[in-house]
Design an enzyme around this catalytic site. Structure first.
Site, PDB file in Angstrom:
ATOM      1  N   GLU A 287       0.844  -1.211   0.000  1.00 33.23           N
ATOM      2  CA  GLU A 287       0.000   0.000   0.000  1.00 33.23           C
ATOM      3  C   GLU A 287       0.872   1.252   0.000  1.00 33.23           C
ATOM      4  O   GLU A 287       0.534   2.261  -0.622  1.00 33.23           O
ATOM      5  CB  GLU A 287      -0.940   0.020   1.210  1.00 33.23           C
ATOM      6  N   TRP A 290       1.716   1.808  -3.498  1.00 28.80           N
ATOM      7  CA  TRP A 290       0.653   2.490  -4.252  1.00 28.80           C
ATOM      8  C   TRP A 290       0.739   3.998  -4.026  1.00 28.80           C
ATOM      9  O   TRP A 290       0.524   4.799  -4.928  1.00 28.80           O
ATOM     10  CB  TRP A 290      -0.734   2.000  -3.811  1.00 28.80           C
ATOM     11  N   TRP A 319     -20.854  11.601 -20.108  1.00 31.31           N
ATOM     12  CA  TRP A 319     -21.333  11.223 -18.769  1.00 31.31           C
ATOM     13  C   TRP A 319     -22.761  11.728 -18.555  1.00 31.31           C
ATOM     14  O   TRP A 319     -23.178  12.702 -19.194  1.00 31.31           O
ATOM     15  CB  TRP A 319     -20.414  11.815 -17.690  1.00 31.31           C
ATOM     16  N   ASN A 354     -11.073   1.822   2.474  1.00 34.28           N
ATOM     17  CA  ASN A 354     -10.593   1.694   1.092  1.00 34.28           C
ATOM     18  C   ASN A 354     -11.509   0.836   0.221  1.00 34.28           C
ATOM     19  O   ASN A 354     -11.804   1.189  -0.920  1.00 34.28           O
ATOM     20  CB  ASN A 354      -9.176   1.116   1.078  1.00 34.28           C
ATOM     21  N   TRP A 372     -16.378  11.052 -13.099  1.00 31.91           N
ATOM     22  CA  TRP A 372     -15.529  10.771 -11.939  1.00 31.91           C
ATOM     23  C   TRP A 372     -15.020  12.041 -11.271  1.00 31.91           C
ATOM     24  O   TRP A 372     -14.757  12.064 -10.070  1.00 31.91           O
ATOM     25  CB  TRP A 372     -14.344   9.881 -12.341  1.00 31.91           C
ATOM     26  N   TRP A 395      -9.852   7.509  -8.043  1.00 28.93           N
ATOM     27  CA  TRP A 395     -11.037   7.780  -8.867  1.00 28.93           C
ATOM     28  C   TRP A 395     -10.832   7.329 -10.304  1.00 28.93           C
ATOM     29  O   TRP A 395     -11.714   6.735 -10.917  1.00 28.93           O
ATOM     30  CB  TRP A 395     -11.415   9.269  -8.794  1.00 28.93           C
TER      31      TRP A 395
HETATM   32  C1  LIG Z   1     -11.723   6.540  -4.993  1.00 32.49           C
HETATM   33  C2  LIG Z   1     -10.558   6.534  -4.019  1.00 32.49           C
HETATM   34  C3  LIG Z   1     -10.147   7.728  -3.436  1.00 32.49           C
HETATM   35  C4  LIG Z   1      -9.072   7.742  -2.540  1.00 32.49           C
HETATM   36  N1  LIG Z   1      -8.679   8.926  -1.993  1.00 32.49           N
HETATM   37  C5  LIG Z   1      -7.610   8.967  -1.156  1.00 32.49           C
HETATM   38  C6  LIG Z   1      -7.168  10.190  -0.588  1.00 32.49           C
HETATM   39  O1  LIG Z   1      -7.690  11.271  -0.865  1.00 32.49           O
HETATM   40  N2  LIG Z   1      -6.121  10.140   0.297  1.00 32.49           N
HETATM   41  C7  LIG Z   1      -5.488   8.971   0.618  1.00 32.49           C
HETATM   42  O2  LIG Z   1      -4.554   8.988   1.421  1.00 32.49           O
HETATM   43  N3  LIG Z   1      -5.885   7.809   0.069  1.00 32.49           N
HETATM   44  C8  LIG Z   1      -6.922   7.762  -0.787  1.00 32.49           C
HETATM   45  N4  LIG Z   1      -7.318   6.566  -1.322  1.00 32.49           N
HETATM   46  C9  LIG Z   1      -6.539   5.351  -1.022  1.00 32.49           C
HETATM   47  C10 LIG Z   1      -7.015   4.544   0.208  1.00 32.49           C
HETATM   48  O3  LIG Z   1      -8.390   4.327   0.130  1.00 32.49           O
HETATM   49  C11 LIG Z   1      -6.688   5.208   1.531  1.00 32.49           C
HETATM   50  O4  LIG Z   1      -5.325   5.588   1.554  1.00 32.49           O
HETATM   51  C12 LIG Z   1      -6.924   4.252   2.703  1.00 32.49           C
HETATM   52  O5  LIG Z   1      -8.269   3.862   2.727  1.00 32.49           O
HETATM   53  C13 LIG Z   1      -6.566   4.934   3.998  1.00 32.49           C
HETATM   54  O6  LIG Z   1      -6.796   4.101   5.084  1.00 32.49           O
HETATM   55  P1  LIG Z   1      -5.591   3.551   5.972  1.00 32.49           P
HETATM   56  O7  LIG Z   1      -4.716   4.669   6.365  1.00 32.49           O
HETATM   57  O8  LIG Z   1      -6.195   2.740   7.047  1.00 32.49           O
HETATM   58  O9  LIG Z   1      -4.831   2.656   4.916  1.00 32.49           O
HETATM   59  P2  LIG Z   1      -3.890   1.379   5.036  1.00 32.49           P
HETATM   60  O10 LIG Z   1      -4.607   0.262   4.353  1.00 32.49           O
HETATM   61  O11 LIG Z   1      -3.418   1.162   6.402  1.00 32.49           O
HETATM   62  O12 LIG Z   1      -2.662   1.775   4.088  1.00 32.49           O
HETATM   63  C14 LIG Z   1      -1.525   2.490   4.592  1.00 32.49           C
HETATM   64  C15 LIG Z   1      -1.293   3.737   3.800  1.00 32.49           C
HETATM   65  O13 LIG Z   1      -0.971   3.435   2.446  1.00 32.49           O
HETATM   66  C16 LIG Z   1      -1.486   4.453   1.590  1.00 32.49           C
HETATM   67  N5  LIG Z   1      -2.458   3.840   0.679  1.00 32.49           N
HETATM   68  C17 LIG Z   1      -3.239   2.773   0.922  1.00 32.49           C
HETATM   69  N6  LIG Z   1      -3.959   2.457  -0.168  1.00 32.49           N
HETATM   70  C18 LIG Z   1      -3.633   3.362  -1.111  1.00 32.49           C
HETATM   71  C19 LIG Z   1      -4.036   3.567  -2.459  1.00 32.49           C
HETATM   72  N7  LIG Z   1      -4.913   2.768  -3.071  1.00 32.49           N
HETATM   73  N8  LIG Z   1      -3.503   4.608  -3.138  1.00 32.49           N
HETATM   74  C20 LIG Z   1      -2.594   5.409  -2.557  1.00 32.49           C
HETATM   75  N9  LIG Z   1      -2.165   5.269  -1.285  1.00 32.49           N
HETATM   76  C21 LIG Z   1      -2.677   4.253  -0.578  1.00 32.49           C
HETATM   77  C22 LIG Z   1      -2.168   5.486   2.477  1.00 32.49           C
HETATM   78  O14 LIG Z   1      -1.241   6.509   2.758  1.00 32.49           O
HETATM   79  C23 LIG Z   1      -2.491   4.664   3.719  1.00 32.49           C
HETATM   80  O15 LIG Z   1      -2.621   5.443   4.890  1.00 32.49           O
HETATM   81  C24 LIG Z   1      -8.402   6.524  -2.246  1.00 32.49           C
HETATM   82  C25 LIG Z   1      -8.817   5.338  -2.835  1.00 32.49           C
HETATM   83  C26 LIG Z   1      -9.889   5.339  -3.709  1.00 32.49           C
HETATM   84  C27 LIG Z   1     -10.321   4.046  -4.336  1.00 32.49           C
END
Ligand SMILES: Cc1cc2nc3c(=O)[nH]c(=O)nc-3n(C[C@H](O)[C@H](O)[C@H](O)COP(=O)(O)OP(=O)(O)OC[C@H]3O[C@@H](n4cnc5c(N)ncnc54)[C@H](O)[C@@H]3O)c2cc1C
Length: 484
Positions: A287, A290, A319, A354, A372, A395
């Site tokens: 993650e 990502w 859209w 997520n 989107w 998105w």
């Molecule tokens: C439509 C959509 C919009 C999103 N918008 C954001 C946003 O504005 N800000 C944001 O930080 N994340 C965003 N995410 C990614 C992800 O959903 C969140 O980072 C995650 O849910 C945060 O929860 P956590 O800290 O418990 O994550 P954990 O699962 O604990 O992951 C650890 C860290 O990894 C990073 N991370 C995890 N998944 C992703 C991912 N898919 N893409 C990029 N980084 C990731 C984040 O910094 C997160 O805190 C988005 C995902 C989607 C599908």
């Protein structure tokens, strides 16, 4: 003759609001000259980027804690009200001259507006003969470092992740020494409370929203430790179930930089040595990859920062402009329980799980066929972790317009997702009280219940035929592009 003040060095804080594992601060403290620090508060920038009230609150309160931590280290933090990024370079130049700054230490940022601000600020510094040193401490691997065999930026995640991992294994950041006040430096007083209080008054956030969160570096580091102790080992198994607290909840901290991504990585890396934690740690590191992936996408494809899709043909998609459907989605009244619970979680808490971000974004863009960019903006208006690169990436992935996105014919069924990831409806019942008493048998499809549920809407659209409609629209867009 008045004595010339000794030359000082400056740390310019942005989305790196911490004193631990902060490479710019460490370098400044090691420099030997007196250290000051500055933060340019740009509320107009926040307005134009739809930054959520909860995120503003988080940043401002974290800034307050940072100011106090720096004061204990003997480093004054000045908060300068700049309004927009455009005003920053001139104010920065004035600041450098006023405090006889000889060198600036700063964390790099990679988005378009930020790069423009930094280029103009570097010109102002150069005009004064001030050196600037940048650090990539907001990411694990700097965005333009890795490239494919053909010398191009990576646009597919899996090969990026392999190359990212390889680079980190050999060049990964070493832990920094913990910050201590330098001998002979006295603590100072943090003078920024009034500016922060005034800015918070403009945010006007409901206390019930902020009560659910803790701002600042200390809370973020505690959260990291607690996640490592309780949930990291089971992360891979639990991370998709929104009713469980199975993820780190560190996204707000990582996006504002109250915790260092390097510290997260070090901790996960050491967990790899323990067999019981290996699987979870490996998955969690993915993650973090990502996170870097979307940052390097933004740095390499700056057109994405102005609303362009990554896949050019999707510019021609027609859209839907159905405002009533968009409002139903925003308010969590679509009649699909998991989507509605997700949207209500976002609005009520400032965060969304997520799995639900994917479900909800795909529902808006595929089932309702709404642009989107409207969903992206709505998320930014509510998320405490609103982060341009991750949000845009998420998105565009969901809408199938992005790099390495879900293929356009992949459409999540909101009912199937609900059955898989919230089987007993525990999460749904938490956020959709209208369904609290419904039998498990109907929780995912309440419209099938023998007696209609009072106060809960029927589905606003039918799931049948969605895939065919989406496929036809994407094909039509491709034909338009090819015919031009
Ligand atoms: C439509 C959509 C919009 C999103 N918008 C954001 C946003 O504005 N800000 C944001 O930080 N994340 C965003 N995410 C990614 C992800 O959903 C969140 O980072 C995650 O849910 C945060 O929860 P956590 O800290 O418990 O994550 P954990 O699962 O604990 O992951 C650890 C860290 O990894 C990073 N991370 C995890 N998944 C992703 C991912 N898919 N893409 C990029 N980084 C990731 C984040 O910094 C997160 O805190 C988005 C995902 C989607 C599908």
């Amino acid at each position: 003759m008045p004595a010339t003040p000794p030359e000082a060095v400056l740390v310019w804080f942005r989305n790196d609001l911490r004193v631990h594992e902060q490479a710019a601060l460490s370098a400044a403290l090691a420099d030997g000259r007196p250290v000051r620090s500055v933060y340019f508060l740009c509320e107009d920038q926040w307005d134009s980027h739809h930054v959520a009230a909860i995120r503003r609150w988080y940043v401002l309160e974290s800034l307050r804690e940072l100011g106090e931590s720096l004061a204990r280290l003997g480093v004054p933090l000045d908060i300068v009200e700049a309004g927009s990024f455009r005003a920053v370079p001139d104010m920065f130049g004035e600041y450098l001259a006023r405090y006889s700054i000889g060198k600036v230490f700063v964390g790099r940022e990679y988005l378009r507006n930020e790069l423009d601000r930094d280029r103009a600020s570097a010109v102002a510094a150069t005009a004064l003969g001030v050196e600037m040193q940048g650090f990539d401490h907001g990411v694990l691997v700097p965005p333009r470092l890795l490239s494919t065999g053909q010398g191009r930026p990576y646009t597919v995640f899996s090969p990026y992740r392999r190359s990212w991992q390889k680079w980190l294994d050999s060049h990964g950041p070493a832990p920094l020494a913990s910050e201590k006040r330098k001998r002979g430096t006295a603590p100072v007083k943090f003078e920024g409370h009034r500016i922060i209080d005034n800015a918070l008054a403009r945010v006007a956030i409901s206390p019930s929203l902020s009560a659910g969160w803790q701002s600042g570096e200390q809370a973020a580091r505690d959260q990291l430790k607690s996640f490592a102790l309780t949930s990291l080992a089971g992360y891979q198994r639990q991370r998709d179930f929104p009713a469980i607290e199975g993820t780190s909840m560190l996204s707000a901290a990582l996006s504002a930089g109250t915790v260092s991504v390097a510290e997260c990585w070090h901790l996960a890396r050491s967990a790899l040595q323990h067999p019981a934690q290996r699987e979870g740690a490996e998955c969690w590191i993915g993650e973090l990859a990502w996170r870097d992936f979307y940052r390097q996408i933004m740095a390499n494809f700056p057109q994405l920062a102005v609303g362009e899709p990554f896949r050019a043909e999707t510019r021609f998609i027609q859209w839907s402009s159905d405002e009533a459907l968009f409002q139903a989605w925003c308010e969590g009244r679509t009649g699909y329980p998991l989507v509605d619970a997700a949207q209500r979680q976002l609005v009520q808490t400032g965060w969304m799980h997520n799995r639900l971000r994917m479900v909800s974004a795909m529902f808006l863009t595929k089932n309702l066929f709404i642009d989107w960019r409207r969903g992206e903006q709505f998320f930014m208006r509510h998320l405490i972790d609103g982060d341009f690169a991750a949000n845009n990436g998420g998105w565009q992935w969901s809408a199938s317009t992005g790099t390495d996105a879900a293929p356009y014919f992949r459409v999540f069924s909101p009912v199937r997702q609900s059955q898989r990831f919230d089987p007993d409806g525990e999460f749904i019942r938490r956020y959709v009280p209208e369904l609290a008493e419904i039998d498990n048998k109907w929780i995912h499809e309440p419209w099938k219940a023998p007696n209609p549920v009072s106060g809960y809407p029927a589905p606003v659209v039918d799931q049948a035929g969605v895939r065919d409609r989406v496929t036809a629209a994407f094909r039509a867009a491709k034909e338009i592009m090819e015919s031009q």
